[in-house]
Design an enzyme around this catalytic site. Structure first.
Site, PDB file in Angstrom:
ATOM      1  N   ALA A  41     -14.233   3.371  28.752  1.00  0.00           N
ATOM      2  CA  ALA A  41     -14.518   2.047  29.333  1.00  0.00           C
ATOM      3  C   ALA A  41     -13.234   1.391  29.828  1.00  0.00           C
ATOM      4  O   ALA A  41     -13.208   0.784  30.911  1.00  0.00           O
ATOM      5  CB  ALA A  41     -15.195   1.159  28.301  1.00  0.00           C
ATOM      6  N   SER A  42     -12.161   1.543  29.054  1.00  0.00           N
ATOM      7  CA  SER A  42     -10.892   0.924  29.488  1.00  0.00           C
ATOM      8  C   SER A  42     -10.381   1.591  30.767  1.00  0.00           C
ATOM      9  O   SER A  42      -9.820   0.927  31.645  1.00  0.00           O
ATOM     10  CB  SER A  42      -9.842   0.996  28.374  1.00  0.00           C
ATOM     11  OG  SER A  42      -9.402   2.318  28.159  1.00  0.00           O
ATOM     12  N   LYS A  43     -10.577   2.896  30.885  1.00  0.00           N
ATOM     13  CA  LYS A  43     -10.113   3.600  32.093  1.00  0.00           C
ATOM     14  C   LYS A  43     -11.047   3.320  33.284  1.00  0.00           C
ATOM     15  O   LYS A  43     -10.583   3.273  34.431  1.00  0.00           O
ATOM     16  CB  LYS A  43     -10.019   5.103  31.817  1.00  0.00           C
ATOM     17  CG  LYS A  43      -8.919   5.476  30.829  1.00  0.00           C
ATOM     18  CD  LYS A  43      -7.542   5.061  31.339  1.00  0.00           C
ATOM     19  CE  LYS A  43      -6.417   5.609  30.483  1.00  0.00           C
ATOM     20  NZ  LYS A  43      -5.076   5.213  30.974  1.00  0.00           N
TER      21      LYS A  43
ATOM     22  N   TYR B  59     -12.215   4.281  25.047  1.00  0.00           N
ATOM     23  CA  TYR B  59     -11.165   4.773  25.957  1.00  0.00           C
ATOM     24  C   TYR B  59     -11.708   4.874  27.387  1.00  0.00           C
ATOM     25  O   TYR B  59     -11.082   4.396  28.347  1.00  0.00           O
ATOM     26  CB  TYR B  59     -10.683   6.139  25.467  1.00  0.00           C
ATOM     27  CG  TYR B  59      -9.655   6.802  26.345  1.00  0.00           C
ATOM     28  CD1 TYR B  59      -8.334   6.356  26.365  1.00  0.00           C
ATOM     29  CD2 TYR B  59      -9.991   7.903  27.139  1.00  0.00           C
ATOM     30  CE1 TYR B  59      -7.383   6.977  27.175  1.00  0.00           C
ATOM     31  CE2 TYR B  59      -9.043   8.529  27.942  1.00  0.00           C
ATOM     32  CZ  TYR B  59      -7.746   8.069  27.951  1.00  0.00           C
ATOM     33  OH  TYR B  59      -6.812   8.680  28.749  1.00  0.00           O
TER      34      TYR B  59
ATOM     35  N   ASN C 253       1.429   4.471  33.421  1.00  0.00           N
ATOM     36  CA  ASN C 253       1.008   5.645  32.663  1.00  0.00           C
ATOM     37  C   ASN C 253       0.790   5.349  31.187  1.00  0.00           C
ATOM     38  O   ASN C 253      -0.038   5.992  30.548  1.00  0.00           O
ATOM     39  CB  ASN C 253       2.066   6.754  32.819  1.00  0.00           C
ATOM     40  CG  ASN C 253       1.835   7.882  31.836  1.00  0.00           C
ATOM     41  OD1 ASN C 253       0.879   8.633  31.960  1.00  0.00           O
ATOM     42  ND2 ASN C 253       2.699   7.985  30.841  1.00  0.00           N
TER      43      ASN C 253
ATOM     44  N   SER D 233      -8.448   8.327  33.917  1.00  0.00           N
ATOM     45  CA  SER D 233      -8.919   9.519  33.194  1.00  0.00           C
ATOM     46  C   SER D 233     -10.291   9.907  33.735  1.00  0.00           C
ATOM     47  O   SER D 233     -11.050   9.034  34.182  1.00  0.00           O
ATOM     48  CB  SER D 233      -9.037   9.198  31.695  1.00  0.00           C
ATOM     49  OG  SER D 233      -9.761  10.218  31.041  1.00  0.00           O
TER      50      SER D 233
END
Lengths: 79, 247
Positions: free
Chosen positions: B158-160, B156, B91, B143
Site C-alpha cells: 500500500a505504501s508503494k 508495504y 530509495n 515495488s
C-alpha cells in the site's frame, strides 16, 4: 540591491515581466503567468533569493505581492 | 558518461539498491549526495574510495528520513551550496511481511512514514531546485508489490502504491516546468529485504519468473541511470517494472 528590489525581481523573473512593470498590485491568478505552475517557480526563486525554506502553509497563503511581503518578514527578512 | 556534470541525491545508500545506484551514477560521472540514516566511518570511507575511483565528488549525508527537522537542515545546506540538483533518487525504505489480519496499525503507519511521507516531503523540497532550473529527474523506487498485491505485503504494498500514484501526479504537475518523475518497480531483488522472505516463498517466486532468477541491485541501478539521463527525456509519469518477468 535592497531586499524589496530583490523581492520584486523574483516576480519579474518568475512571470517574465518587463523590468518597469508595477508588480505591487499582483495577486494569484490575476495574470495568466501566475497560475499554479508559476506559483511554484515564484516560491522557488524567493526561497533561493533569501535562502529561506517556506512552510507549506505559507506557500498556500502567499496570495499576492503584499501578502507575500508579510509572509517573508516572518522569516526574519527585512522587507 | 551519461551523467557527466550532473548532481544527484540518492537516499538509502548504505547497501543494496541504493549502493548500486551510487556506484553506477559515479561510474557515469555524477557528483552525488549519498544519504544514509546514521554516520559510520566505514560508509564514509567507502564513499571516499568510490569518489576517488571514478573521479567524482560524493558527499555522505546523514539523517533519519522520518526526522523532518534533520531533512530540512540537509536541504538548507544544499541551498547554501548553490549547486543545481539534477536527479533525486528516493530509495530509502523499509519492508514488512505479515498477513493483513496480523498487521498492526503501528506497523502500517511506520511503513507509510518511511516509504511514503518522507518521500513526499523530500520531493517537495528538492523539486524547488529543479523547478528553478527548469530541469530535473525524480526517480522513486517503488515495488511490484505496489502494483500486484502480494500476500503478506498489504502495508508495504500500500505504501508503494501510494508512491506510484503520487509520482504520476507530480509528473503531471511538474512536466511543464521541465521536471520528470518516474518510478522503478523492482521485483524480487538480491538485497537485505530478500532475507525477510520465507525460503519456500522465495523458491516458488524464482520458479515463477520468466528469467528464473532474482534481480541484481545493479540491474535496478541501470534502470535508474536510464531514467536519470537524457536517454529518457520523453518519459515521465511511468512505472518501469524490473522484475525478470514476474507474473
Amino acid at each position: 540591491m535592497t531586499n524589496v528590489e530583490k523581492y520584486t525581481e523574483c516576480f519579474v523573473k518568475a512571470f517574465a515581466l518587463r523590468d518597469d512593470e508595477d508588480v505591487r498590485p499582483l495577486e494569484y491568478q490575476s495574470i495568466a503567468q501566475w497560475d499554479s505552475a508559476g506559483h511554484m517557480v515564484l516560491m522557488a526563486l524567493i526561497e533561493d533569493c533569501f535562502e529561506i525554506m517556506l512552510e507549506t502553509d505559507d506557500i498556500i497563503d502567499f496570495s499576492s505581492f503584499e501578502k507575500g511581503r508579510e509572509i517573508i518578514k516572518k522569516y526574519e527578512v527585512d522587507l | 558518461m551519461l551523467l557527466k556534470g550532473k548532481t544527484a541525491i540518492i537516499t538509502g545508500t548504505r547497501r543494496g539498491i541504493g549502493r548500486a545506484v551510487v556506484e553506477t551514477f559515479a561510474a557515469n560521472g555524477a557528483d552525488i549526495y549519498a544519504h544514509a540514516r546514521s554516520d559510520s566511518p566505514e560508509f564514509t570511507e567507502e564513499m571516499r574510495s568510490a569518489a576517488d575511483k571514478y573521479g567524482v565528488e560524493i558527499w555522505p549525508v546523514f539523517f533519519d528520513m522520518t526526522d523532518g527537522a534533520s531533512m530540512k537542515a540537509f536541504v538548507k545546506g544544499l541551498m547554501s551550496d548553490k549547486r543545481e540538483i539534477d536527479v533525486l533518487v528516493n530509495n530509502a525504505g523499509v519492508t514488512h511481511n505479515a498477513l493483513f489480519n496480523m498487521t498492526t496499525e503501528v506497523t502500517l503507519r511506520e511503513q507509510f512514514e518511511v516509504n511514503f511521507f518522507s518521500v513526499f516531503l523530500l520531493i517537495q523540497y528538492i523539486s524547488k531546485f529543479m523547478v528553478k532550473q527548469k530541469s530535473g529527474s525524480i526517480i522513486n523506487i517503488a515495488s511490484t508489490a505496489g502494483e500486484d498485491g502480494n500476500p503478506g505485503k498489504s502495508a508495504y504494498g500500500a505504501s508503494k502504491a501510494a508512491v506510484i500514484a503520487m509520482t504520476k501526479s507530480i509528473a503531471a504537475e511538474l512536466g511543464e516546468l521541465g521536471v520528470r518523475a518516474n518510478c522503478i518497480a523492482p521485483g524480487v531483488t538480491e538485497t537485505d529485504m530478500l532475507a525477510t522472505l520465507p525460503s519456500v516463498v522465495l523458491e516458488e517466486t524464482k520458479n515463477s519468473l520468466d528469467l528464473r532468477r532474482v534481480g541484481l541491485p545493479s540491474e535496478i541501478a541501470d534502470t535508474a541511470l536510464f531514467l536519470a539521463s537524457d536517454l529518457s527525456s520523453y518519459i515521465t509519469g511511468q512505472t518501469i517494472r524490473v522484475d525478470g518477468g514476474l507474473k
